[in-house]
Design an enzyme around this catalytic site. Structure first.
Site, PDB file in Angstrom:
ATOM      1  N   LYS A  89       0.848  -1.192   0.000  1.00 15.24           N
ATOM      2  CA  LYS A  89       0.000   0.000   0.000  1.00 15.24           C
ATOM      3  C   LYS A  89       0.888   1.247   0.000  1.00 15.24           C
ATOM      4  O   LYS A  89       1.786   1.378   0.831  1.00 15.24           O
ATOM      5  CB  LYS A  89      -0.888  -0.006   1.241  1.00 15.24           C
TER       6      LYS A  89
HETATM    7  O1  G3P Z   1      -7.644   2.047   5.829  1.00  8.72           O
HETATM    8  C1  G3P Z   1      -7.997   3.063   4.954  1.00  8.72           C
HETATM    9  C2  G3P Z   1      -9.348   3.648   5.280  1.00  8.72           C
HETATM   10  O2  G3P Z   1     -10.310   2.627   5.215  1.00  8.72           O
HETATM   11  C3  G3P Z   1      -9.371   4.368   6.620  1.00  8.72           C
HETATM   12  O3  G3P Z   1     -10.700   4.619   7.001  1.00  8.72           O
HETATM   13  O4  G3P Z   1     -12.325   5.252   8.783  1.00  8.72           O
HETATM   14  O5  G3P Z   1      -9.848   5.742   9.105  1.00  8.72           O
HETATM   15  O6  G3P Z   1     -11.217   7.039   7.426  1.00  8.72           O
HETATM   16  P1  G3P Z   1     -11.033   5.714   8.139  1.00  8.72           P
END
Ligand code: G3P
Length: 220
Positions: A89
């Site tokens: 990633k």
């Molecule tokens: O892992 C990437 C993304 O899914 C993070 O989500 O909820 O931290 O904005 P969030």
């Protein structure tokens, strides 16, 4: 539509497996930091533990923490050597795009993350990213409609038949998943509680309760 689980927690991955809703896993440095790991060796072992829970074509995105090109390459190659199911990633930056191009030429799978615009998604596809992760919830948080970005990226990718798969991330509730499925993208990645929010409906619970009550009122 594929359901990836956005977590580094082994119990949550096992729970998604038991639900039959595990098509892959995505992690990020914040999610990894929540686990009981305190050095690179323990993190690498943790990624291998996740990989060993996966099957078929399932994979796990493991994010580099380096931000300069050379270190991104070194870190990404180390990650990809941990297990065939690792997808590296990479954040959407100038060095990130260069690194994605490098990995694409070496047939190392990548997921370009922290995507917040169609322009960024276009660059990631041209660089050869296998996945892009547009952050729906974080756009909603700042009063942009994150789902509009998903639709726009899908339209652009369909125009040019890019191989890059759209993996919608930062999924906060069931409507995000439903709307992404209407748009027809490859996958969403979310915590398991969001998948449960698809499952629950008050009328289902009320209906089931009535069935059981009516049945047992007559049948002793
Ligand atoms: O892992 C990437 C993304 O899914 C993070 O989500 O909820 O931290 O904005 P969030």
């Amino acid at each position: 539509m594929k359901f990836f689980i956005d977590t580094a927690n082994l119990k949550e991955i096992d729970e998604a497996r038991s639900l039959g809703m595990l098509d892959g896993v995505t992690t990020n440095p914040s999610l990894i930091s929540k686990e009981s790991v305190s050095n690179q060796k323990e993190i690498q072992k943790h990624y291998i533990s996740i990989c060993e829970r996966l099957k078929n074509d399932e994979n796990v995105s493991a994010e580099v923490i380096s931000t300069n090109y050379i270190d991104m390459i070194k870190e990404g190659e180390k990650l990809s050597l941990l297990h065939p199911r690792i997808v590296v990633k990479i954040p959407m930056t100038k060095n990130g795009i260069k690194a994605i191009k490098y990995f694409s030429n070496k047939m190392i799978k990548t997921n370009c993350t922290l995507i917040f615009s169609t322009g960024q998604a276009l660059l990631a596809a041209k660089a050869g990213a296998n996945y892009v992760s547009p952050f729906v919830g974080r756009l909603d948080d700042v009063s942009y409609n994150g789902l509009n970005l998903i639709q726009e990226i899908k339209n652009v990718y369909d125009n040019y038949d890019f191989d890059t798969k759209i993996l919608a991330a930062s999924i906060r509730h069931s409507l995000h998943i439903i709307e992404c499925s209407k748009i027809g993208i490859h996958a969403v990645t979310s915590p398991i509680n969001v998948i449960y929010s698809l499952l629950n409906h008050p009328l289902t619970n009320i209906g089931l309760e009535k069935f059981i009550k009516d049945f047992h009122r007559k049948i002793k």
